[in-house]
Write a protein that holds these residues in place. Sequence first.
Motif, short mmCIF file in Angstrom:
data_model
loop_
_atom_site.label_atom_id
_atom_site.label_comp_id
_atom_site.label_asym_id
_atom_site.label_seq_id
_atom_site.Cartn_x
_atom_site.Cartn_y
_atom_site.Cartn_z
N MET A 1 -19.09 3.73 -12.44
CA MET A 1 -17.77 4.37 -12.53
C MET A 1 -17.41 5.05 -11.20
O MET A 1 -18.15 5.90 -10.72
N PRO A 2 -16.30 4.66 -10.61
CA PRO A 2 -15.94 5.32 -9.35
C PRO A 2 -15.60 6.79 -9.55
O PRO A 2 -14.95 7.12 -10.54
N ASP A 3 -16.07 7.66 -8.66
CA ASP A 3 -15.73 9.08 -8.82
C ASP A 3 -14.33 9.33 -8.31
O ASP A 3 -13.64 8.44 -7.82
N ARG A 4 -13.89 10.59 -8.40
CA ARG A 4 -12.48 10.85 -8.10
C ARG A 4 -12.17 10.80 -6.60
O ARG A 4 -11.02 10.81 -6.20
N PHE A 5 -13.21 10.74 -5.80
CA PHE A 5 -12.97 10.65 -4.36
C PHE A 5 -12.83 9.23 -3.86
O PHE A 5 -12.66 8.99 -2.69
N MET A 6 -12.95 8.28 -4.81
CA MET A 6 -12.92 6.87 -4.42
C MET A 6 -11.53 6.42 -4.00
O MET A 6 -10.90 5.64 -4.71
N SER A 7 -11.02 6.92 -2.90
CA SER A 7 -9.71 6.45 -2.47
C SER A 7 -9.84 5.73 -1.12
O SER A 7 -10.70 6.04 -0.31
N ILE A 8 -8.97 4.78 -0.96
CA ILE A 8 -8.93 4.02 0.30
C ILE A 8 -7.58 4.29 0.94
O ILE A 8 -6.56 4.36 0.24
N LEU A 9 -7.58 4.44 2.26
CA LEU A 9 -6.30 4.49 2.96
C LEU A 9 -6.10 3.15 3.66
O LEU A 9 -6.92 2.75 4.49
N LEU A 10 -5.01 2.48 3.28
CA LEU A 10 -4.69 1.22 3.93
C LEU A 10 -3.55 1.48 4.92
O LEU A 10 -2.47 1.90 4.53
N VAL A 11 -3.83 1.27 6.21
CA VAL A 11 -2.79 1.48 7.23
C VAL A 11 -2.28 0.11 7.64
O VAL A 11 -2.98 -0.65 8.31
N GLU A 12 -1.07 -0.21 7.19
CA GLU A 12 -0.55 -1.57 7.38
C GLU A 12 0.97 -1.52 7.37
O GLU A 12 1.57 -1.01 6.43
N ASP A 13 1.59 -2.06 8.41
CA ASP A 13 3.05 -1.95 8.49
C ASP A 13 3.76 -3.10 7.76
O ASP A 13 4.90 -2.95 7.35
N ASP A 14 3.08 -4.21 7.60
CA ASP A 14 3.73 -5.40 7.05
C ASP A 14 3.64 -5.40 5.52
O ASP A 14 2.55 -5.43 4.95
N ALA A 15 4.82 -5.38 4.87
CA ALA A 15 4.86 -5.28 3.41
C ALA A 15 4.13 -6.44 2.73
O ALA A 15 3.45 -6.27 1.72
N LYS A 16 4.22 -7.63 3.35
CA LYS A 16 3.57 -8.80 2.74
C LYS A 16 2.05 -8.67 2.83
O LYS A 16 1.31 -9.02 1.91
N ASP A 17 1.62 -8.14 3.98
CA ASP A 17 0.19 -7.93 4.14
C ASP A 17 -0.32 -6.88 3.16
O ASP A 17 -1.40 -7.00 2.61
N VAL A 18 0.53 -5.84 2.95
CA VAL A 18 0.15 -4.79 1.99
C VAL A 18 -0.05 -5.42 0.62
O VAL A 18 -1.06 -5.21 -0.04
N LYS A 19 0.91 -6.26 0.25
CA LYS A 19 0.85 -6.91 -1.06
C LYS A 19 -0.43 -7.73 -1.21
O LYS A 19 -1.14 -7.65 -2.22
N LEU A 20 -0.69 -8.56 -0.19
CA LEU A 20 -1.86 -9.45 -0.26
C LEU A 20 -3.16 -8.65 -0.27
O LEU A 20 -4.09 -8.97 -1.02
N THR A 21 -3.21 -7.60 0.55
CA THR A 21 -4.44 -6.81 0.63
C THR A 21 -4.67 -6.07 -0.69
O THR A 21 -5.79 -6.02 -1.20
N LEU A 22 -3.56 -5.50 -1.23
CA LEU A 22 -3.68 -4.80 -2.51
C LEU A 22 -4.17 -5.77 -3.59
O LEU A 22 -5.03 -5.44 -4.40
N HIS A 23 -3.60 -6.95 -3.58
CA HIS A 23 -4.00 -7.97 -4.53
C HIS A 23 -5.50 -8.22 -4.45
O HIS A 23 -6.21 -8.28 -5.46
N ALA A 24 -5.96 -8.37 -3.25
CA ALA A 24 -7.39 -8.65 -3.04
C ALA A 24 -8.25 -7.48 -3.48
O ALA A 24 -9.28 -7.66 -4.14
N LEU A 25 -7.81 -6.27 -3.10
CA LEU A 25 -8.61 -5.09 -3.43
C LEU A 25 -8.63 -4.83 -4.94
O LEU A 25 -9.68 -4.55 -5.52
N GLN A 26 -7.44 -4.95 -5.55
CA GLN A 26 -7.33 -4.59 -6.97
C GLN A 26 -8.03 -5.61 -7.87
O GLN A 26 -8.53 -5.26 -8.93
#
Lengths: 153, 505
Positions: A1-26
Amino acid sequence: MPDRFMSILLVEDDAKDVKLTLHALQSEKLCNQIDIARDGEEALDYIFCRGQYAGRSADSPPRLVLLDLKLPKVDGLEVLRAIKSDPRTKPIPVVILTSSKEESDVVAGYQLGANAYIQKPVDFEHFRDVVKRLGLFWLVVNEPPPPKAFQSG
Amino acid sequence: MDMKHLSRYAWRPYVVAITVVAAAAALRVWPLHSLGVSLAWLTFYPAVMVAALYGGTSAALLGTFLSCLAVLFVLPLFVHQPFIKDSTDWLGLAVFFATCTLISGIAEATRRAQARENQAMAERDRFFTLSLDLLCVAGFDGYFKRLNPIWERVTGWTTEELLSKPFLEFVHPEDREATILEVQNQQRGEAVLSFKNRYQCKDGSYRWLSWKSIPVEEESLMYGTARDITESRKEEEKTERLNAELGRRTAELEVSNKELEAFTYSVSHDLRAPLRHIDGFSKLLMDAHSSELTEEARDYVATIRESTKEMSQLVDDLLNLARIGRRELSLQVTGLKTLVEEVVSNLKARSASRAMEWKVQPLPFVECDPSLMKQVLINLLSNAVKFSRQRELAVIEVGSFQQDNQPVIFVRDNGVGFDMKYVDKLFAVFQRLHRQEDFEGTGIGLAIVHRIIQKHGGRVWAEGELNKGAVFYFTLGSPAKTDSKDSAAGGAYAGQVHEYSSGRG
């Protein structure tokens, strides 16, 4: 179970890249929170809890920063320099995740203290695999810096 | 200095001595007969002096000796009484002898000094006349006093013309002020160690002279030596011009290099991103909505993803080509055999299903950049693997032979080969001799090979025959200078050989 500190900061300017990366991560359900900064300035505001992130608690640094290099306003290498030259943020693992593996970028990245350098593969399956392994390593395998690590200096 | 001259010179003192003593004796006996035996030495002192003056030391000494003999034994015969009678007369003789010996000595010293000075003078004059540099003596009054003959040759003016006007009139108007300053410095006693000005020649042209000069204040003279540096000055100016031009071009090149770097940087970041998006969203479409798509639509999406991969490979290859152009070689002596075996084992693993025969001959050690050389071998060998895949047994051979005193490395395959009429296109960027569906590729691999070999100062060429196979040859470094162009001794296909020399852009 991930604890409450399990956050990632994704620094990305391109909305499409954000979408694809989120997809992969989630798809791997590795963490419960992914924050997104769309330029270098926003990334720094987030990390140093200022500007629009003034209300954020400095006691919960992200477990991992995924940093693109070509960013508006403040570029990725500048963001990296700021994080790694401040003792309060230095222990945060920063993984450069960017389009190019230009030698000058790789060299500068490591010299400024990047924890890893990854070129985003064009092939999406390959990309998803890389992001999955990346998340597994930094969020599960790797021992995160304890709170004490952020107080030194 | 012949023998005749020597002998004449050798006899002269004795002739002089005998003559002057005889004359002195005659004078003493006849015109001065009335003196009797008093003042016996009166005429002999001048005689010895004359002998010393004209005949030198030996004549003076001989004259002294003969004078004594004359006074003792000859003159008494004419005056009928002896000249030397008492101790006073003997003292007179002693004084005469001593005085005359002294005169001889002084005469000799004087003569020698004179001779030395004459010789030194003559030497100076000889050098003055002979000098290739322009020599001059000039007065503080602004006129030349003495010039050596080379002035006439360099300027075209006669010495008289040069002496007739203040020297400043011959100096280029632009150099006059500086020249006046140098003259003034010399008037204060300072030497000129390095000064350049232009002198006008009779034909109106100017010659550059480089000066060194010292003043002698008590004489109000300047002794100067100048060298005609017009030619070297011209060369210098030419070199300066060329250097400036070179600097300008280098700057231009640096700018365009910077632009190119910025361009490739941008390409490497920005051209890949859209490709990633196309591939990513196509994949998501296939994953999430596959069931809603017809077979045909799924085929289209697959084609989109296929093309994205091709373009991505193209971008990578182009960036690779651009990077090689910018990269500095780091040369080291490298064993090609080891390098080839590394590449071969890699390729073997990737084409394990195929029947292939690898023949790797012994290969030389060469001076090269190992990582770039590996790239060359990867490109050539993977081409060989690719283009021989229709063979039941692919045979790929790597070897070397000597030609023009340098090793030639070759890679031979028994693949589809190529028609020699297209050999020109082989090494050019984007040129392909096969259809994409037959043999995949970006058309950059051989261009990269060419670029790397070119950077090593070598050359690369190929021979091929359709459906028989191809051979690629390369050398590293320029060949030994021989005219023999014997076609590649190890070549499998005789006839036309196409070369890409390192000079090709």
